[in-house]
Every structure is written in C-alpha cells, then in structure tokens.
Design a protein around this motif. Structure first.
Motif, PDB file in Angstrom:
ATOM      1  N   ARG A 113      10.805  30.646 -20.401  1.00 25.36           N
ATOM      2  CA  ARG A 113      12.184  30.830 -19.864  1.00 25.36           C
ATOM      3  C   ARG A 113      11.537  31.370 -18.561  1.00 25.36           C
ATOM      4  O   ARG A 113      10.355  31.512 -18.462  1.00 25.36           O
ATOM      5  CB  ARG A 113      12.482  32.085 -20.057  1.00 25.36           C
ATOM      6  CG  ARG A 113      12.884  32.293 -21.375  1.00 25.36           C
ATOM      7  CD  ARG A 113      14.457  32.728 -21.731  1.00 25.36           C
ATOM      8  NE  ARG A 113      15.578  32.373 -21.802  1.00 25.36           N
ATOM      9  CZ  ARG A 113      16.318  33.054 -23.128  1.00 25.36           C
ATOM     10  NH1 ARG A 113      15.304  33.520 -23.921  1.00 25.36           N
ATOM     11  NH2 ARG A 113      17.798  31.990 -23.124  1.00 25.36           N
TER      12      ARG A 113
ATOM     13  N   LYS B 147      22.831  21.877 -23.478  1.00 23.75           N
ATOM     14  CA  LYS B 147      22.384  22.986 -24.728  1.00 23.75           C
ATOM     15  C   LYS B 147      23.102  24.043 -24.714  1.00 23.75           C
ATOM     16  O   LYS B 147      22.826  24.682 -24.069  1.00 23.75           O
ATOM     17  CB  LYS B 147      21.011  22.738 -24.817  1.00 23.75           C
ATOM     18  CG  LYS B 147      20.173  23.388 -26.064  1.00 23.75           C
ATOM     19  CD  LYS B 147      19.848  24.696 -25.670  1.00 23.75           C
ATOM     20  CE  LYS B 147      20.817  25.723 -24.758  1.00 23.75           C
ATOM     21  NZ  LYS B 147      19.162  27.279 -25.063  1.00 23.75           N
ATOM     22  N   THR B 148      24.160  24.348 -25.658  1.00 24.99           N
ATOM     23  CA  THR B 148      24.178  25.875 -26.131  1.00 24.99           C
ATOM     24  C   THR B 148      24.676  26.078 -27.844  1.00 24.99           C
ATOM     25  O   THR B 148      25.329  24.943 -28.203  1.00 24.99           O
ATOM     26  CB  THR B 148      25.879  26.108 -25.321  1.00 24.99           C
ATOM     27  OG1 THR B 148      26.340  27.779 -25.752  1.00 24.99           O
ATOM     28  CG2 THR B 148      26.450  25.363 -25.412  1.00 24.99           C
ATOM     29  N   ILE B 149      24.139  26.724 -28.321  1.00 20.83           N
ATOM     30  CA  ILE B 149      24.370  26.523 -29.807  1.00 20.83           C
ATOM     31  C   ILE B 149      25.893  27.481 -29.427  1.00 20.83           C
ATOM     32  O   ILE B 149      25.744  27.343 -31.242  1.00 20.83           O
ATOM     33  CB  ILE B 149      22.801  27.772 -30.611  1.00 20.83           C
ATOM     34  CG1 ILE B 149      23.053  27.739 -31.783  1.00 20.83           C
ATOM     35  CG2 ILE B 149      23.499  28.998 -29.814  1.00 20.83           C
ATOM     36  CD1 ILE B 149      21.555  28.264 -32.337  1.00 20.83           C
TER      37      ILE B 149
ATOM     38  N   ARG C 241      26.645  35.249 -27.221  1.00 25.15           N
ATOM     39  CA  ARG C 241      26.631  36.501 -26.291  1.00 25.15           C
ATOM     40  C   ARG C 241      28.459  36.360 -25.950  1.00 25.15           C
ATOM     41  O   ARG C 241      28.581  37.607 -25.413  1.00 25.15           O
ATOM     42  CB  ARG C 241      25.780  35.728 -25.442  1.00 25.15           C
ATOM     43  CG  ARG C 241      24.797  36.195 -23.725  1.00 25.15           C
ATOM     44  CD  ARG C 241      24.290  35.633 -23.111  1.00 25.15           C
ATOM     45  NE  ARG C 241      23.042  35.603 -23.350  1.00 25.15           N
ATOM     46  CZ  ARG C 241      22.099  37.057 -23.355  1.00 25.15           C
ATOM     47  NH1 ARG C 241      22.780  37.655 -22.653  1.00 25.15           N
ATOM     48  NH2 ARG C 241      21.033  37.371 -23.541  1.00 25.15           N
TER      49      ARG C 241
ATOM     50  N   LEU D  29      21.689  42.161 -23.744  1.00 23.66           N
ATOM     51  CA  LEU D  29      22.555  43.235 -24.677  1.00 23.66           C
ATOM     52  C   LEU D  29      22.088  44.350 -25.486  1.00 23.66           C
ATOM     53  O   LEU D  29      21.000  44.163 -26.119  1.00 23.66           O
ATOM     54  CB  LEU D  29      22.933  41.546 -25.851  1.00 23.66           C
ATOM     55  CG  LEU D  29      24.035  40.125 -25.171  1.00 23.66           C
ATOM     56  CD1 LEU D  29      24.683  39.787 -25.796  1.00 23.66           C
ATOM     57  CD2 LEU D  29      24.919  40.858 -23.441  1.00 23.66           C
TER      58      LEU D  29
END
Ligand SMILES: Nc1ncnc2c1ncn2[C@@H]1O[C@H](COP(=O)(O)OP(=O)(O)O)[C@@H](O)[C@H]1O
Ligand SMILES: O=P(O)(O)OC[C@H]1O[C@](O)(COP(=O)(O)O)[C@@H](O)[C@@H]1O
Length: 361
Positions: A167, A220-222, A268, A345
């Motif tokens: 990241r 890519k996204t879960i 999220r 968050l």
C-alpha cells in the motif's frame, strides 16, 4: 503533462452511435501509434478453441451498463467487451510480459497470476513473464522473478499473493523507466480501485513516451461491487468463510439465554458479502449493510427489534458489514486514512456490541 496533440486519456474515450448508443471505450495502443501491424491470434490454431464455432469476441461487441431498460429509452452507455480477438498486436516471440499485484488481499490472487502465466504460455506461446515483487514499488525497489507454468503450478492452493503486495504511494515515472529498461511490453496489473487509478496513470505516462506497451488492469475486489462483470474473483470464498463465522455465532447464541451473536463482515461500501452469507446461512435475524441506513432507538429501531427477537426466541444473530452505520459513530471521532489514502473506518462491531450491552443491562 500529456502532449497537447494527444487526446486526454484521463477522460473516458466516448464514441457516440445511433439511437443514443454511447461507448465508454478503453484507451488502446492504436490511439497513439498509427498503422500498428497485427498478427493472427495464435488461439486459432489451438485445437481446444478451433473446434468451437464462435470463440473470438467481435471488435464491435459491447456490454450495456444497464440491464433493465424501458422500451423508449435511448440505447445508453456501453463498455467494450473483453475477450480474445481474431487479431493481436504482438507476435508471441516478441512479448515480454510482467505481472504485479497491488493493494489489499483477496482470495484467488494466486489463481489469477497462475492463469495469466499459463494462458500466456500455453495458449499464446509467450515464454517471458516476469513477476514484480511487492506491488507497484517493486518495479524499482525490489527483485523480480521469472514465472512459468512450473513455477506457478501449485500457487492457487495458497492464500495471499506469491508476488507480495503493498500500500502507499509509488513513483509512476520510475515504474515506466523500469518497464522501458527491462524491455517489458505487456503489463498485467491486478488490484482494486486505487491500483486501477495507478494503472491509468502508468498507461498515460507510457502513452506520453509513445511506447508500444499494453497495460491490462484486472479488477480485484472481495466485495463484488463492480457492475457489468458477473462476479469478482474471491467473493464466493469470502461468502463461504463468512458463513463459518455465522454458524459459530449461531451455536453460541443458542447455548445461552438471551444471547446475541454478532458477526462483523467485510464490506466498506457494499453489503454483498454480508447479504449473501446471511441469505445462505438462514440463521441470521438481522443484517446491517452500508447501503441501508439504520438507527438504534425508538419505533422501528434496532433496539426494538432486538427486544422482540429475544422475547420470542431468547437468542439472535446479527450480521453487520464493516461500513454499515458509520455515519452514526463517526461524528465524534476524527477520521484517519491508511497508507494509500483510504479512509479508515470506525469499529462498528465494537460500538454496536457495547451499545447492545448497555441496552440489556
Ligand atoms: N488515487 C491513486 N492514484 C494513483 N495511484 C494510486 C491511487 N490510490 C492508490 N494508488 C496506488 O495503488 C496501490 C494500491 O492501492 P490501495 O488503495 O492500497 O489498494 P486497492 O487497489 O486494493 O484499492 C497503492 O500502493 C498506490 O501505489
Ligand atoms: O482493512 P482493509 O485492508 O482496509 O480492508 C477492509 C476493506 O477493504 C475491503 O475488503 C474492500 O477491498 P477490495 O475491494 O480492494 O477487495 C472492504 O470490504 C473492507 O471494508
């Protein structure tokens, strides 16, 4: 800065057609390199494909943004359909590909890496595929590893990404220098929304330098919150795993009087994991997701529903997606961001469990 002679690629490439048809197109090498030679797709000689009548995607095929439309509506926004084309822009022997995985983890990353390597090797006869270690920064700060079907044979059985990820920011210019120095001409970038923003900038720099380098972003996204595609990889695994947590919470809640099992799941900005796991498990009494605001007190509030369920059943299971109810608890706490600038968050699970405990005292 992009050359003034070139159209701005950070804006979508829009092609208007008859009947209100709009194609929000992807940028392509031919936008800035005219008269590029093409080659027949090697797949046409592959026995597994050539027996099938229609195995190439037509160049003009597109996918509509909206599935449900009114008969009088204009045709609306479309996106270019992905898939093998009859003609390709690289000769297999000339391809030097690289793969990088960036950002957050997701089940299936290694499977995607494996499929790119094996697909390039077996279907397209490409032999040079480089793995970039540790995300975007790895282009200039880390070692690389050559990948072939043997190296990636078992990696789909492992979690995470064998290439590593990272990241935080990166230097686009240094990445393109590295691509240029290594003679890479196909870049496969696997990652989420931050990664794809980075990929667009990398392509913009490649284009500015006039390089014949293709950049392919693999989303890519879960969370499965990408419209148009059928399902994002890793989502099914996440739902499967989520059900284990729900099962455990259900068993525990049944074992004690007036017990509430609370399961916080990923999500999220979207509640697909929470909703699908809830629907599959059948043991959940209440599922809270970011798309649907809720409140705690008063008629129709969560507390009223909890009291009702406990009176009826003496136990219950609540599932909450990570991003649900953030507006209820973020007012008092200063918001912070992670290394990539994504808003961190608040812990809605902790907050809601404390709130429920106070209710039940
Ligand atoms: N807005 C952005 N513009 C350019 N590059 C970005 C941007 N956001 C993130 N990136 C790059 O993409 C990488 C992954 O982004 P991140 O948000 O952490 O994960 P994800 O791709 O899963 O959303 C970061 O390490 C950073 O180098
Ligand atoms: O704690 P992290 O690593 O920021 O990840 C948490 C968030 O990222 C997500 O997994 C989404 O990430 P992706 O879409 O990139 O897979 C959300 O479901 C979750 O709320």
């Amino acid at each position: 800065m992009a050359s003034p002679a070139l159209p701005e690629i950070s804006k979508p490439k829009i092609v208007d057609g008859p009947g209100g048809y709009v194609l929000e197109d992807v940028p392509h090498l031919t936008d800035y390199i005219p008269d590029l030679p093409t080659y027949p797709n090697p797949l046409q000689d592959n026995p597994a494909y050539s027996v099938v009548k229609q195995y190439f995607v037509h160049v003009d095929d597109s996918v509509p943004q909206k599935v449900v439309v009114h008969k009088d509506d204009p045709k609306g926004i479309h996106f270019r359909r992905a898939g093998a084309r009859q003609k390709v822009y690289f000769h297999s022997d000339d391809v030097h590909a690289c793969i990088v995985t960036c950002g957050g983890l997701c089940p299936g990353l290694n499977t995607v890496v494996r499929e790119i390597v094996c697909g390039l090797h077996h279907m397209y006869g490409v032999k040079k595929v480089l793995g970039i270690d540790g995300g975007y920064k790895g282009f200039y700060a880390k070692n690389t590893v050559y990948l072939n079907p043997k190296v990636v044979n078992d990696i789909h059985k492992r979690g995470g990404t064998i290439l590593g990820t990272s990241r935080g920011g990166h230097d686009t210019s240094k990445i393109v220098d590295s691509i240029q120095d290594r003679g890479i001409n196909q870049v496969y970038i696997i990652g989420g929304d931050g990664t794809q923003r980075g990929a667009a900038l990398i392509f913009e720099e490649i284009r500015r330098r006039g390089l014949k380098v293709s950049v392919a972003g693999i989303p890519k996204t879960i969370d499965n919150d990408i419209p148009v595609i059928d399902k994002s990889f890793g989502f099914d695994t996440a739902v499967e795993e989520a059900q284990r947590a729900i099962n455990a919470a259900h068993v525990e809640s049944e074992s004690f009087e007036n017990c509430i099992g609370l399961v916080k799941l990923m999500g999220r900005y979207s509640g697909f994991i929470a909703m699908y796991a809830t629907l599959a498990s059948r043991d959940v009494d209440c599922c809270l997701i970011p798309e649907s605001p809720f409140y705690l007190e008063g008629p129709g509030g969560l507390f009223e529903y909890i009291e009702k369920r406990l009176k009826e059943d003496e136990h219950m299971v609540i599932v909450i997606a990570e991003g649900a109810g953030q507006e209820l608890l973020s007012q008092s706490i200063q918001s912070t961001t992670d290394a990539s600038g994504n808003k961190l968050l608040q812990d809605v699970g902790l907050w809601i469990s404390q709130s429920i405990k106070i209710l039940l005292i």
